[in-house]
Design an enzyme around this catalytic site. Structure first.
Site, short mmCIF file in Angstrom:
data_model
loop_
_atom_site.label_atom_id
_atom_site.label_comp_id
_atom_site.label_asym_id
_atom_site.label_seq_id
_atom_site.Cartn_x
_atom_site.Cartn_y
_atom_site.Cartn_z
N PHE A 11 0.85 -1.21 0.00
CA PHE A 11 0.00 0.00 0.00
C PHE A 11 0.88 1.25 0.00
O PHE A 11 0.72 2.14 0.82
CB PHE A 11 -0.92 -0.04 1.23
CG PHE A 11 -2.23 0.70 1.03
CD1 PHE A 11 -2.96 0.57 -0.14
CD2 PHE A 11 -2.73 1.53 2.03
CE1 PHE A 11 -4.16 1.25 -0.31
CE2 PHE A 11 -3.93 2.20 1.87
CZ PHE A 11 -4.65 2.06 0.70
N LYS A 204 12.04 -5.35 -17.54
CA LYS A 204 10.87 -5.17 -18.40
C LYS A 204 11.08 -5.86 -19.75
O LYS A 204 10.15 -6.45 -20.31
CB LYS A 204 10.60 -3.67 -18.61
CG LYS A 204 10.23 -2.98 -17.29
CD LYS A 204 10.32 -1.48 -17.44
CE LYS A 204 9.94 -0.74 -16.18
NZ LYS A 204 10.24 0.70 -16.26
N1 LIG Z 1 5.85 3.63 -8.49
C1 LIG Z 1 5.67 3.43 -9.80
O1 LIG Z 1 5.46 4.35 -10.57
C2 LIG Z 1 5.69 2.02 -10.34
C3 LIG Z 1 5.47 1.83 -11.71
C4 LIG Z 1 5.42 0.52 -12.23
C5 LIG Z 1 5.64 -0.54 -11.39
N2 LIG Z 1 5.91 -0.33 -10.06
C6 LIG Z 1 6.11 -1.51 -9.22
O2 LIG Z 1 5.05 -1.58 -8.27
C7 LIG Z 1 5.52 -2.13 -7.06
C8 LIG Z 1 5.18 -1.16 -5.92
O3 LIG Z 1 5.85 0.07 -6.16
P1 LIG Z 1 5.59 1.35 -5.24
O4 LIG Z 1 6.26 2.48 -5.91
O5 LIG Z 1 4.15 1.43 -4.92
O6 LIG Z 1 6.42 0.93 -3.93
P2 LIG Z 1 6.31 1.57 -2.48
O7 LIG Z 1 5.70 2.91 -2.53
O8 LIG Z 1 7.66 1.39 -1.86
O9 LIG Z 1 5.28 0.59 -1.72
C9 LIG Z 1 5.59 -0.74 -1.47
C10 LIG Z 1 4.54 -1.31 -0.54
O10 LIG Z 1 4.79 -2.71 -0.40
C11 LIG Z 1 4.75 -3.04 0.98
N3 LIG Z 1 5.70 -4.12 1.20
C12 LIG Z 1 7.04 -4.15 0.96
N4 LIG Z 1 7.55 -5.34 1.33
C13 LIG Z 1 6.51 -6.04 1.82
C14 LIG Z 1 6.39 -7.33 2.39
N5 LIG Z 1 7.46 -8.12 2.54
N6 LIG Z 1 5.18 -7.75 2.82
C15 LIG Z 1 4.11 -6.94 2.68
N7 LIG Z 1 4.15 -5.71 2.15
C16 LIG Z 1 5.34 -5.28 1.73
C17 LIG Z 1 5.16 -1.80 1.73
O11 LIG Z 1 4.61 -1.91 3.04
P3 LIG Z 1 4.84 -0.77 4.17
O12 LIG Z 1 3.97 0.37 3.72
O13 LIG Z 1 4.35 -1.39 5.43
O14 LIG Z 1 6.29 -0.49 4.14
C18 LIG Z 1 4.53 -0.71 0.86
O15 LIG Z 1 3.21 -0.48 1.27
C19 LIG Z 1 7.01 -2.38 -7.24
O16 LIG Z 1 7.20 -3.73 -7.57
C20 LIG Z 1 7.38 -1.47 -8.41
O17 LIG Z 1 8.47 -1.96 -9.16
C21 LIG Z 1 5.91 0.91 -9.53
#
Ligand SMILES: NC(=O)c1ccc[n+]([C@@H]2O[C@H](COP(=O)([O-])OP(=O)(O)OC[C@H]3O[C@@H](n4cnc5c(N)ncnc54)[C@H](OP(=O)(O)O)[C@@H]3O)[C@@H](O)[C@H]2O)c1
Length: 328
Positions: A11, A204
């Site tokens: 989240f 990718k």
């Molecule tokens: N951001 C982008 O624009 C984007 C674009 C394309 C793809 N992605 C992909 O989407 C995914 C998420 O990206 P994001 O930017 O949203 O990351 P983020 O903001 O760092 O959020 C990651 C979330 O995952 C949770 N998490 C991490 N490790 C975990 C675990 N072991 N068990 C349960 N929850 C866990 C974290 O929990 P806590 O909140 O408790 O720390 C956090 O809520 C990644 O794989 C990324 O490569 C992101």
């Protein structure tokens, strides 16, 4: 009205984006799909922190808890890294849940495995968000591949690298200055290693290779070069010759059937499909036997482009799934 229960794993930026879109589009999705989607669980590492007001009662740190929810049928995954993401999605699929992921690191490595498991369990895997953000490359390729063969893919798959190269050319900045600006605008992570080293684009590319060719090259054989060694003088010299540096991820199937790939800076001329792709945009040029070369261009990443394609995947799954099991 029938209701489907969904979970969001992770989240952060993307997970919250999914939640907001599902709320904002609740009525529209209900009307279009004839089904109400309810977010019933949100999985994080620290459930005591309420990220979005009104979600505290949905938070959990346990996948057992997610799967124990009666009527759970769709799992959105936006965690980082391969594990525990893969294990969670494997369990979800075995529990007959459809899964939709944005996690390219996990999917590049385990995507073929996860899709095979999903097939056995009669559920779908959505992964449009893993690659090129808001550019609908996965669904376009799936369509094209029904009739065409794709022989080569060339892509600009990392918006940060493309932004830096664009700044260096248009404003004469150094790599470091352009990177700093990308970070201040929120394009680059605090640790930009994966973006600028080419590792993000590589993951990718492997996802696209698996889709186009049903296989990937041996990862150890793929040369991956970043953009950090390009100097402003080189960029200027190229520009004077009518050429542009692009950070190109490319994979092709050779006549002997071998799949070869590389990621690195390339000089392209005006005729090249990736020549006009500037700023944080991503692009994918597909060489096909019947259509010829098709180029898709669009925003690479970010909360809403990424989350919105995940919700589109969900809508597509609902549309495809004749006899979808719903709880009333
Ligand atoms: N951001 C982008 O624009 C984007 C674009 C394309 C793809 N992605 C992909 O989407 C995914 C998420 O990206 P994001 O930017 O949203 O990351 P983020 O903001 O760092 O959020 C990651 C979330 O995952 C949770 N998490 C991490 N490790 C975990 C675990 N072991 N068990 C349960 N929850 C866990 C974290 O929990 P806590 O909140 O408790 O720390 C956090 O809520 C990644 O794989 C990324 O490569 C992101």
């Amino acid at each position: 009205m029938a209701t489907i229960k969904a979970a969001i794993l992770g989240f952060g930026t993307v997970g919250q984006g999914i939640y907001h879109i599902l709320n904002e589009k609740r009525e529209e999705l209900k009307n279009k799909l004839g089904i109400e989607l309810e977010v019933a669980k949100i999985l994080v590492t620290d459930a005591s922190r309420e990220r979005v007001p009104g979600t505290a009662h949905l938070m959990t740190t346990s996948m057992d808890d997610v799967l124990a929810e009666p009527g759970m049928q769709v799992v959105f995954e936006a965690i980082v890294n391969e594990e525990p993401a893969y294990s969670y999605l494997k369990r979800a699929v075995e529990h007959k849940c459809h899964v939709i992921t944005a996690n390219k690191v996990m999917f590049a490595k385990r995507g073929l495995e996860l899709q095979a498991l999903a097939k056995v369990n009669g559920v779908f895997v959505g992964y449009e968000a893993t690659t090129a953000g808001g550019v609908p490359v996965i669904k376009t390729m799936k369509n094209i591949l029904l009739v065409n063969d794709v022989s080569r893919i060339q892509g600009i798959l990392n918006g940060t690298s493309n932004y830096i190269l664009t700044k260096m050319r248009a404003e004469g900045c150094t790599f470091e200055e352009a990177l700093k600006e990308a970070q201040s605008l929120g394009y680059a992570e605090a640790d930009p290693y994966n973006d600028i080293s080419g590792q993000d684009a590589f993951k990718k590319l492997m996802i696209l290779s698996a889709l186009a060719f049903d296989e990937q090259p041996d990862w150890a054989d793929v040369e991956v070069i970043g953009i950090d060694s390009i100097s402003p003088a080189q960029v200027q010299e190229a520009n004077d010759k009518g050429l542009r540096y692009r950070h190109v991820a490319e994979v092709e199937r050779l006549d002997n059937g071998n799949i070869v790939a590389k990621v690195g800076p390339q000089l392209v001329d005006k005729e090249h499909p990736l020549y006009p792709v500037d700023d944080v945009n991503n692009a994918v040029a597909l060489e096909t036997n019947y259509i010829g070369t098709l180029t898709l261009i669009g925003p690479g990443a970010g909360m809403y482009p990424t989350a919105s394609v995940m919700v589109e995947d969900y809508a597509e799954i609902i549309g495809k799934r004749a006899g979808f099991v719903v709880t009333i």
